[in-house]
Design a protein around this motif. Structure first.
Motif, short mmCIF file in Angstrom:
data_model
loop_
_atom_site.label_atom_id
_atom_site.label_comp_id
_atom_site.label_asym_id
_atom_site.label_seq_id
_atom_site.Cartn_x
_atom_site.Cartn_y
_atom_site.Cartn_z
N LEU A 75 0.82 -1.21 0.00
CA LEU A 75 0.00 0.00 0.00
C LEU A 75 0.85 1.25 0.00
CD1 LEU A 75 -3.01 0.66 0.11
CD2 LEU A 75 -2.80 0.75 2.60
N LYS A 76 0.64 2.08 -0.99
CA LYS A 76 1.43 3.29 -1.13
C LYS A 76 0.63 4.51 -0.70
CE LYS A 76 5.30 5.07 -2.85
NZ LYS A 76 5.20 5.96 -4.04
N GLU A 77 -0.65 4.48 -0.96
CA GLU A 77 -1.46 5.67 -0.71
C GLU A 77 -2.91 5.28 -0.47
OE1 GLU A 77 -1.40 8.26 -4.05
OE2 GLU A 77 -2.71 9.73 -3.12
N VAL A 78 -3.54 6.00 0.43
CA VAL A 78 -4.95 5.73 0.73
C VAL A 78 -5.75 6.99 0.45
CG1 VAL A 78 -6.60 5.18 2.53
CG2 VAL A 78 -4.38 4.03 2.48
N VAL A 79 -6.85 6.83 -0.23
CA VAL A 79 -7.72 7.97 -0.52
C VAL A 79 -9.07 7.70 0.10
CG1 VAL A 79 -8.90 9.25 -2.32
CG2 VAL A 79 -6.55 8.48 -2.68
N ILE A 80 -9.52 8.59 0.94
CA ILE A 80 -10.82 8.44 1.58
C ILE A 80 -11.58 9.73 1.36
CG2 ILE A 80 -12.02 8.07 3.76
CD1 ILE A 80 -9.64 6.44 4.68
N GLN A 81 -12.66 9.65 0.60
CA GLN A 81 -13.38 10.87 0.28
C GLN A 81 -14.88 10.67 0.38
OE1 GLN A 81 -10.14 13.07 -2.49
NE2 GLN A 81 -11.92 12.32 -3.58
N GLY A 82 -15.55 11.68 0.83
CA GLY A 82 -17.00 11.66 0.86
C GLY A 82 -17.51 12.75 -0.06
N TYR A 83 -18.56 12.47 -0.80
CA TYR A 83 -19.16 13.47 -1.69
C TYR A 83 -20.59 13.73 -1.23
CZ TYR A 83 -15.30 12.43 -4.85
OH TYR A 83 -14.06 12.27 -5.40
N GLY A 84 -21.00 14.96 -1.31
CA GLY A 84 -22.36 15.28 -0.90
C GLY A 84 -22.61 16.76 -1.01
N VAL A 85 -23.35 17.29 -0.07
CA VAL A 85 -23.68 18.70 -0.09
C VAL A 85 -23.35 19.29 1.27
CG1 VAL A 85 -25.48 20.41 -0.47
CG2 VAL A 85 -25.57 18.22 -1.67
N CYS A 86 -22.58 20.36 1.27
CA CYS A 86 -22.13 20.92 2.55
C CYS A 86 -23.24 21.69 3.25
CB CYS A 86 -20.92 21.82 2.33
SG CYS A 86 -21.30 23.42 1.57
N ALA A 87 -23.01 21.98 4.52
CA ALA A 87 -24.02 22.65 5.35
C ALA A 87 -24.43 23.99 4.74
CB ALA A 87 -23.47 22.84 6.75
N GLY A 88 -23.47 24.75 4.28
CA GLY A 88 -23.77 26.06 3.71
C GLY A 88 -24.71 25.97 2.52
N CYS A 89 -24.40 25.06 1.62
CA CYS A 89 -25.23 24.91 0.42
C CYS A 89 -26.63 24.43 0.79
CB CYS A 89 -24.58 23.94 -0.57
SG CYS A 89 -23.21 24.69 -1.48
N ARG A 90 -26.71 23.56 1.79
CA ARG A 90 -28.02 23.04 2.18
C ARG A 90 -28.86 24.17 2.75
NH1 ARG A 90 -26.97 18.53 6.22
NH2 ARG A 90 -29.20 18.12 6.04
N ALA A 91 -28.24 25.00 3.56
CA ALA A 91 -28.97 26.10 4.18
C ALA A 91 -29.45 27.06 3.09
CB ALA A 91 -28.06 26.84 5.16
N ARG A 92 -28.59 27.30 2.13
CA ARG A 92 -28.88 28.28 1.10
C ARG A 92 -29.92 27.79 0.10
NH1 ARG A 92 -24.30 28.26 -1.11
NH2 ARG A 92 -23.30 28.89 0.84
N GLU A 93 -29.81 26.50 -0.25
CA GLU A 93 -30.65 26.02 -1.35
C GLU A 93 -31.52 24.83 -1.01
OE1 GLU A 93 -27.87 25.35 -4.58
OE2 GLU A 93 -26.50 26.72 -3.57
N GLY A 94 -31.56 24.44 0.23
CA GLY A 94 -32.39 23.29 0.60
C GLY A 94 -31.66 22.00 0.38
N PRO A 95 -32.14 20.90 1.02
CA PRO A 95 -31.45 19.61 0.98
C PRO A 95 -31.22 19.09 -0.44
CG PRO A 95 -33.67 19.40 1.91
CD PRO A 95 -33.37 20.85 1.82
N GLY A 96 -32.19 19.28 -1.33
CA GLY A 96 -32.00 18.89 -2.74
C GLY A 96 -31.36 17.53 -2.90
N VAL A 97 -30.65 17.38 -4.03
CA VAL A 97 -30.00 16.10 -4.31
C VAL A 97 -29.02 15.75 -3.23
CG1 VAL A 97 -28.39 14.95 -5.85
CG2 VAL A 97 -30.28 16.25 -6.79
#
Lengths: 148, 148
Positions: free
Chosen positions: A126-148
């Motif tokens: 193992l040389k490298e580990v990538v751990i990522q989450g994709y979604g919608v941040c708190a700011g965007c949710r507040a501004r535009e609603g939960p949406g996708v």
DNA sequence: CTCCATGCAAATCTTTTGCAATCCT
DNA sequence: AGGATTGCAAAAGATTTGCATGGAG
């Protein structure tokens, strides 16, 4: 207390070890790293050294910096690559907001250990580990609603 | 025992819900998914429906399939994207061999939980988690030595 | 019938490369 | 000197898009 090597020294000794020349362009690119945010695009880096250094050389140097272990390429789900400095940084994962593109970091020791175990079982070096989450941040949710 | 919906039904109801047409091309692409390995490239998918369906339509349909939650785009560190079916699959991470390009999967419940916690703290709405390790697989190490 | 979807080819856009000129060591 | 490095412009390659034509509802 572990002391991390100076990036400049790391790069210089990498170049020497590989029999590569220390050139103005390469040093300019290395120096520019310090003036960029943690995550950046090739074009942003180029912006800082342009027109002293060509885009081709920026890409070529970026590759050397990766080999020297000073920079890592990260994918945030966009068409073009992003990069991040690896020196002076703890292991971390990324939370990428699909709306605004902003990125948050978080510690990943525990998760990382799980990946290491899987690699071990597989006989995988193992040389490298990538751990990522994709979604919608708190700011965007507040501004535009939960949406996708 | 949870029963997963039939991908065809998922796609059809997605199309209906979005007011999109059910066309030969779209069905052909969906059908082709079943004949591809877990991970595939756009070009491979196209190969199965070509020349009945054009490359442009393959890409356009791939996007719909992603929105319908049947396919996910995954990055293996190559220039072009890879995709994987998401139906009939458990959560998993990828170990990507940088030499041969092969990919192993491993379970990620534990790691995933850590990402979920980070997202929670951030008020981040988590849509997808990516956990990947890069390195050199056992086969390549045996064949060519530990190397990089 | 009325949009939606498709094919085709051209356009994009980032990254890579060939080659002659220039820089390191 | 002599190989390594650079800039430039062209190439590459995956994905996207404009537009006229054909298809679904």
């Amino acid at each position: 207390m572990e002391r991390e090597a100076d990036p400049r020294e790391v790069f210089l000794s990498f170049l020497q070890r590989e029999g590569l020349n220390v050139t103005r362009s390469r040093l300019a690119v290395l120096e520019a790293l310090a003036h960029l945010p943690k995550h950046f695009e090739a074009a942003e880096l180029w912006g800082l050294v342009r027109p002293r250094v060509s885009a081709a050389t920026v890409y070529r140097t970026l590759e050397l910096l990766q080999r020297a272990g000073l920079v890592r390429k990260v994918e945030f789900g966009e068409a073009h690559a992003h990069y991040e400095r690896t020196f002076g940084r703890e292991d971390h994962g990324h939370l990428v907001c699909r709306r605004c593109g902003r990125v948050w970091e978080f510690p990943t020791e525990a998760s990382r250990r799980a990946v290491e175990e899987a690699a071990q079982e597989q006989g995988f070096f193992l040389k490298e580990v990538v751990i990522q989450g994709y979604g919608v941040c708190a700011g965007c949710r507040a501004r535009e609603g939960p949406g996708v």
